[in-house]
Design an enzyme around this catalytic site. Sequence first.
Site, PDB file in Angstrom:
ATOM      1  N   PRO B 107      34.282  30.046  10.981  1.00  0.00           N
ATOM      2  CA  PRO B 107      35.698  30.005  11.357  1.00  0.00           C
ATOM      3  C   PRO B 107      36.194  28.628  11.775  1.00  0.00           C
ATOM      4  CG  PRO B 107      34.594  31.878  12.371  1.00  0.00           C
ATOM      5  CD  PRO B 107      33.523  31.018  11.767  1.00  0.00           C
ATOM      6  N   CYS B 108      35.273  27.675  11.965  1.00  0.00           N
ATOM      7  CA  CYS B 108      35.699  26.314  12.309  1.00  0.00           C
ATOM      8  C   CYS B 108      35.760  25.420  11.077  1.00  0.00           C
ATOM      9  CB  CYS B 108      34.756  25.704  13.353  1.00  0.00           C
ATOM     10  SG  CYS B 108      33.043  25.620  12.803  1.00  0.00           S
ATOM     11  N   ASP B 109      35.494  25.971   9.902  1.00  0.00           N
ATOM     12  CA  ASP B 109      35.466  25.160   8.669  1.00  0.00           C
ATOM     13  C   ASP B 109      36.818  25.210   7.967  1.00  0.00           C
ATOM     14  OD1 ASP B 109      33.289  23.918   6.563  1.00  0.00           O
ATOM     15  OD2 ASP B 109      35.006  24.897   5.581  1.00  0.00           O
TER      16      ASP B 109
END
Lengths: 163, 159
Positions: B107-109
């Site tokens: 989800p941080c990509d």
Amino acid sequence: MHVTAFVKSESNHVEQILIGDKDNAKKVLEAVADKFGIHDTEELQLFREDDDWPISSQNIVKLEDAEDAIILHLSRCRHIKVVIHYQATTFQHDFGPGVTISKITKWVTDKGLELSKEEAAEHVLQFTASVDQPAPDEHIGSLASCPDCTIEFDLVRKLLVQG
Amino acid sequence: MVFMSPDERVFRDHLERPDFKIGELKKRWRLVSVTWPSAIFYVSSRDGFEFGFRFECGNYPSSPVTARLWDIGNDTPLSELDWPQGGGRVAATFRSDWENGRALYLPCDFVAVQKHPPNWPLKHPSQVWKPAKGIVHYLEIVHDILYSHDYIPSAQPAA
């Protein structure tokens, strides 16, 4: 010989200083306080990361530090009361403010939770009544505010990213 | 004078921060090179092996970065045969069946976020991109996965 010290504060700010092998605890404490802009050092203590007790030795730099940097914590709190909820059980313990979240997580998962080693490693601390999880390297003293010096977590399983 | 864009300047500032250096000190990751907007890092796994990653960091830190496994010696994407092996979070993150393996399923990509509905990262709040923490947060997440028991140690000798 000089050793790099990363010093974390109660507010989770991090400063970097050089410590000489002849520098005593008082001198280092004053240098660190100056770096953080703190004038009143009377109640301040320095802790090594993951130690429960403040540094009391004359010289902060030890032989084993010769090739490494060290991580310290600057705090007015001697201990942080940590309360952890897991299912219907609550655990409580006082930790030094420089103790990391990963060490506390290991402490609670070693308390007979009937989790395998692999299952225990898949659990993480989450602030009670929140979805936020502190990073494993964070110092407990940077998360609890003085003078309460108390913090509560739930032990939860790490989420598998799906969807 | 070397011109440096604002996003590169912030990125390089983050590499000088103590939280990044503490990760290097604990041998969790190490910087190999920065050729803006790309950056190459090694991230270590539970068995002491180091996996290479190539990050694309344009518009840092207001936009998330994206990363893929990278063969640093040959400067090419890492062969799927050499990808981290394992179940659970390892299998869920390193997916050759998604986007041809060009990004990590996190989800941080940046790529992962672009390929999902806007509320997807919110289902995983601890892994949402945090501009203030930037690259360190992404590296922490990858290291945590490679250090987990979901990871099956590589047969290759540790770097």
